[in-house]
Design a protein around this motif. Structure first.
Motif, PDB file in Angstrom:
ATOM      1  N   THR A 138      26.036  10.151   6.930  1.00 34.32           N
ATOM      2  CA  THR A 138      27.471  10.252   6.603  1.00 34.32           C
ATOM      3  C   THR A 138      27.792   9.790   5.179  1.00 34.32           C
ATOM      4  N   ASP A 139      28.945  10.225   4.646  1.00 34.31           N
ATOM      5  CA  ASP A 139      29.215   9.906   3.274  1.00 34.31           C
ATOM      6  C   ASP A 139      29.219   8.276   3.379  1.00 34.31           C
ATOM      7  N   THR A 140      28.899   7.782   2.271  1.00 33.60           N
ATOM      8  CA  THR A 140      28.949   6.291   2.343  1.00 33.60           C
ATOM      9  C   THR A 140      28.839   5.767   0.877  1.00 33.60           C
ATOM     10  N   VAL A 141      28.972   4.384   0.875  1.00 35.51           N
ATOM     11  CA  VAL A 141      28.796   3.805  -0.526  1.00 35.51           C
ATOM     12  C   VAL A 141      27.791   2.751  -0.368  1.00 35.51           C
ATOM     13  N   LEU A 142      26.756   2.682  -1.149  1.00 32.83           N
ATOM     14  CA  LEU A 142      25.518   1.830  -1.092  1.00 32.83           C
ATOM     15  C   LEU A 142      25.671   0.953  -2.544  1.00 32.83           C
ATOM     16  N   ALA A 143      25.764  -0.424  -2.280  1.00 33.96           N
ATOM     17  CA  ALA A 143      25.754  -1.273  -3.595  1.00 33.96           C
ATOM     18  C   ALA A 143      26.534  -0.536  -4.472  1.00 33.96           C
ATOM     19  N   GLY A 144      27.896  -0.281  -4.079  1.00 36.10           N
ATOM     20  CA  GLY A 144      28.854   0.290  -5.289  1.00 36.10           C
ATOM     21  C   GLY A 144      28.664   2.013  -5.264  1.00 36.10           C
ATOM     22  N   VAL A 145      27.400   2.529  -5.034  1.00 28.71           N
ATOM     23  CA  VAL A 145      27.395   3.768  -5.412  1.00 28.71           C
ATOM     24  C   VAL A 145      27.902   4.811  -4.520  1.00 28.71           C
ATOM     25  N   PRO A 146      28.809   5.871  -4.678  1.00 29.20           N
ATOM     26  CA  PRO A 146      28.938   6.576  -3.460  1.00 29.20           C
ATOM     27  C   PRO A 146      27.839   7.652  -3.090  1.00 29.20           C
ATOM     28  N   ILE A 147      27.412   7.647  -2.097  1.00 29.93           N
ATOM     29  CA  ILE A 147      26.408   8.500  -1.498  1.00 29.93           C
ATOM     30  C   ILE A 147      26.835   9.663  -0.493  1.00 29.93           C
ATOM     31  N   ALA A 148      26.674  11.021  -0.829  1.00 32.97           N
ATOM     32  CA  ALA A 148      27.232  11.867   0.107  1.00 32.97           C
ATOM     33  C   ALA A 148      26.436  12.194   1.321  1.00 32.97           C
ATOM     34  N   ARG A 149      26.967  12.473   2.075  1.00 31.90           N
ATOM     35  CA  ARG A 149      25.915  12.822   3.609  1.00 31.90           C
ATOM     36  C   ARG A 149      24.978  13.782   2.862  1.00 31.90           C
ATOM     37  N   ASP A 150      23.774  13.616   3.557  1.00 33.83           N
ATOM     38  CA  ASP A 150      22.677  14.375   3.289  1.00 33.83           C
ATOM     39  C   ASP A 150      21.782  14.067   2.140  1.00 33.83           C
ATOM     40  N   GLU A 151      22.584  13.265   1.168  1.00 35.45           N
ATOM     41  CA  GLU A 151      21.659  12.883   0.000  1.00 35.45           C
ATOM     42  C   GLU A 151      20.616  11.762   0.315  1.00 35.45           C
ATOM     43  N   THR A 152      19.580  11.876  -0.500  1.00 37.10           N
ATOM     44  CA  THR A 152      18.264  10.981  -0.302  1.00 37.10           C
ATOM     45  C   THR A 152      18.294   9.919  -1.235  1.00 37.10           C
ATOM     46  N   VAL A 153      17.777   8.727  -0.314  1.00 37.21           N
ATOM     47  CA  VAL A 153      17.626   7.408  -1.149  1.00 37.21           C
ATOM     48  C   VAL A 153      16.285   7.174  -0.787  1.00 37.21           C
ATOM     49  N   HIS A 154      15.380   6.961  -2.125  1.00 38.53           N
ATOM     50  CA  HIS A 154      14.294   6.619  -1.867  1.00 38.53           C
ATOM     51  C   HIS A 154      13.996   5.056  -2.011  1.00 38.53           C
ATOM     52  N   VAL A 155      13.379   4.465  -1.009  1.00 36.02           N
ATOM     53  CA  VAL A 155      13.294   3.130  -0.752  1.00 36.02           C
ATOM     54  C   VAL A 155      12.075   2.663  -1.602  1.00 36.02           C
ATOM     55  N   LEU A 156      12.113   1.817  -2.625  1.00 42.31           N
ATOM     56  CA  LEU A 156      10.811   1.371  -3.508  1.00 42.31           C
ATOM     57  C   LEU A 156      10.456   0.137  -2.862  1.00 42.31           C
ATOM     58  N   TYR A 157       9.479  -0.143  -2.050  1.00 39.82           N
ATOM     59  CA  TYR A 157       9.029  -1.105  -1.264  1.00 39.82           C
ATOM     60  C   TYR A 157       8.657  -2.339  -2.171  1.00 39.82           C
ATOM     61  N   GLY A 158       7.928  -1.992  -3.212  1.00 39.38           N
ATOM     62  CA  GLY A 158       7.286  -2.821  -4.449  1.00 39.38           C
ATOM     63  C   GLY A 158       8.398  -3.691  -4.907  1.00 39.38           C
ATOM     64  N   PRO A 180       0.892  -1.274  -0.077  1.00 41.05           N
ATOM     65  CA  PRO A 180       0.096   0.053  -0.031  1.00 41.05           C
ATOM     66  C   PRO A 180       1.016   1.330  -0.005  1.00 41.05           C
ATOM     67  N   ILE A 181       2.157   1.142   0.537  1.00 40.53           N
ATOM     68  CA  ILE A 181       3.134   2.296   0.258  1.00 40.53           C
ATOM     69  C   ILE A 181       4.003   1.981  -0.655  1.00 40.53           C
ATOM     70  N   HIS A 182       4.245   2.844  -1.874  1.00 38.27           N
ATOM     71  CA  HIS A 182       5.274   2.466  -2.821  1.00 38.27           C
ATOM     72  C   HIS A 182       6.707   2.786  -2.279  1.00 38.27           C
ATOM     73  N   LEU A 183       6.640   4.171  -1.540  1.00 44.00           N
ATOM     74  CA  LEU A 183       8.245   4.716  -1.458  1.00 44.00           C
ATOM     75  C   LEU A 183       8.330   5.258   0.034  1.00 44.00           C
ATOM     76  N   ASN A 184       9.595   5.266   0.387  1.00 44.99           N
ATOM     77  CA  ASN A 184       9.681   5.897   1.622  1.00 44.99           C
ATOM     78  C   ASN A 184      11.237   6.506   1.440  1.00 44.99           C
ATOM     79  N   SER A 185      11.372   7.802   2.111  1.00 47.44           N
ATOM     80  CA  SER A 185      12.587   8.238   1.958  1.00 47.44           C
ATOM     81  C   SER A 185      13.643   8.343   3.222  1.00 47.44           C
ATOM     82  N   ARG A 186      14.890   7.864   2.947  1.00 55.26           N
ATOM     83  CA  ARG A 186      16.175   8.077   4.162  1.00 55.26           C
ATOM     84  C   ARG A 186      17.200   9.269   3.622  1.00 55.26           C
ATOM     85  N   VAL A 187      17.804   9.645   4.335  1.00 52.26           N
ATOM     86  CA  VAL A 187      18.898  10.307   4.002  1.00 52.26           C
ATOM     87  C   VAL A 187      20.183   9.830   4.674  1.00 52.26           C
ATOM     88  N   ALA A 188      21.336  10.061   3.814  1.00 49.67           N
ATOM     89  CA  ALA A 188      22.610   9.469   4.410  1.00 49.67           C
ATOM     90  C   ALA A 188      23.183  10.548   5.657  1.00 49.67           C
TER      91      ALA A 188
END
Ligand code: HEM
Length: 421
Positions: free
Chosen positions: A320-340, A310-318
């Motif tokens: 700290t600087d990090t690497v997620l699945a090989g992709v560098p993500i800077a502090r404060d950047e947003t990742v939208h989790v696609l539940y479906g 019933p919810i498609h998407l939720n957002s989190r922010v980094a």
């Protein structure tokens, strides 16, 4: 830099491909069947750039799970909003209103409120609520049956799916039933502000709904202060007054945020689950099978939750600087989790497009980690009691056509589902 995840996905896809997929997801075609879009998004990688700077989508089950549970990920709170170059984007009244609620708080404020609430729907509380929910489900099934007898068919959504959640939460909070249509109305209007990229006119609709919502819940709390009862809201009033003995406004503000948010968080989500359950469980021979195997009703509900979140998407922010699945993500950047997309990841649920009641698959439909849905057990109970009543009453129940949906990206909403026997 903190490395999070060991999942592949380092190729950077064309942003135009992502825009086109997002458009499809929001279109009637995408709402009717989002699975091909999720599949194409997942094929682009576990973590893919959003069409705007500083944003990403997470599509794989493991990576989404890590984000939701990981301590390096925060929810985008007021402090984060104010650090953004376009901070005014977050100043819309409805957005501000939602930013004070549990789902947009980080520790320590979030921890303090979750602790104060405790496990609202533990076994004892659910056992106490079950007879009332069951009686309400029986009344709604009577109304559905009656409409089908008189008109040949009935729309499940206004007759049943939207009614059971508001009666359940309304009864629990001691809200008189005459207010339920108003609450449903402002909930549907307010939700626009929680969309991914709300338009100006959507924000204006949400702003009006916010005023209505504020007036309603402020009056509810004022009335309960004047006439305390033996109910959950009176308990919260005692608790927050004791926490703020010299600041009644602060206690009222908190009481408003909690009561308003728990109410609206419980409505469209559960209504969509109930409609999805009837739609998916009336395909093929599933209804007959479930009538013969009522011991699998709970498993059926979890497969519905996995299959169509019933919810498609939720957002989190980094954090700290990090690497997620090989992709560098800077502090404060947003990742939208696609539940479906995550729930249909074949690495977690083999043959994900097959609806299989007995699959015992995993899903992230109620989120995870410290923000895990507070009402998950209640939503499951409502679905079980309603299905028991429907299976018992209707030897056959058939949809007359596919459901219709509101054109949304975040909160999925079934607007109509015509059924007959
Ligand atoms: C099928 C129905 C429901 C679905 C799919 C659903 C889904 C979710 C999701 C995905 C989250 C966010 C979790 C995260 O950020 O990791 C959430 C949070 C929440 N839900 Fe639900 N929910 C449902 C029903 C309910 C009900 C019935 C209630 C209350 C009676 C409720 C109250 C809440 C609250 C208060 C939060 C915020 C928790 C926090 O941030 O600490 N939900 N829900």
């Amino acid at each position: 830099m903190t490395a999070v995840g060991d999942i592949s996905g380092t190729t950077i896809p064309d942003r135009r491909a992502v825009i086109s997929l997002l458009r499809r997801l929001r279109s009637p075609e995408g709402q009717n069947n989002p699975q091909p879009v999720w599949q194409e998004l997942r094929a682009l990688g576990d973590v893919i750039p959003a069409p705007w700077a500083g944003g990403y989508f997470a599509t794989g089950f493991e990576v989404c799970n890590q984000i939701l549970r990981g301590r390096y990920w925060l929810t985008p709170d007021f402090a984060w909003q104010e650090r953004q170059p376009d901070a005014t984007r977050w100043h819309a009244p409805a957005t501000q209103e939602m930013s004070r609620t549990l789902s947009r708080l980080n520790a320590p404020a979030h921890t303090c409120q979750r602790r104060a609430l405790g496990n609202l729907f533990d076994r004892n509380s659910l056992d106490a609520m079950a007879p009332g929910i069951s009686a309400q489900a029986a009344r709604l099934v009577d109304a559905l049956d009656d409409r089908i007898r008189r008109h040949g068919d009935a729309d499940l959504v206004p007759t049943v799916s939207e009614q059971l959640p508001i009666h359940t939460v309304g009864d629990w909070l001691g809200i008189p039933a005459e207010h339920y249509p108003r609450i449903l109305d402002f909930t549907h209007r307010q939700v626009h502000a929680q969309e991914l990229l709300p338009t100006r006119s959507e924000l204006a609709i949400s702003a009006e709904a916010t005023l209505d919502m504020r007036a309603f819940f402020t009056e509810l709390i004022r009335g309960r202060r004047a006439e305390p009862g033996d109910d959950v809201l009176t308990g919260w009033i005692h608790h927050w007054d004791a926490q703020h003995p010299d600041d009644r406004d602060a206690a009222d503000r908190l009481l408003y945020d909690l009561t308003m948010f728990i109410t609206i968080a419980s409505l469209e989500t559960t209504a969509t689950l109930l409609s999805n359950a009837v739609w998916l469980l009336t395909q093929g021979t599933r209804w007959q099978w479930l009538r013969r195997h009522p011991e699998h009703i709970d498993a059926a509900i979890d497969e519905v939750l996995r299959y169509d979140s019933p919810i498609h998407l939720n957002s989190r922010v980094a954090a700290t600087d990090t690497v997620l699945a090989g992709v560098p993500i800077a502090r404060d950047e947003t990742v939208h989790v696609l539940y479906g997309a995550a729930n249909h990841d074949p690495r977690r649920n083999p043959e994900p497009e097959v609806f299989d009641i007995l699959r015992r698959g995993g899903h992230l439909t109620f989120g995870g980690g410290v923000h895990y849905c507070l009402g998950a057990a209640l939503a499951r109970l409502e679905a079980r009691l309603l299905l028991e009543a429907l299976l018992d009453r209707f030897e056959t129940l058939r949809p007359l056509s596919a459901p219709t949906y509101a054109p949304r990206m975040v909160f999925r909403r079934v607007t109509a589902l015509k059924v007959t026997r």
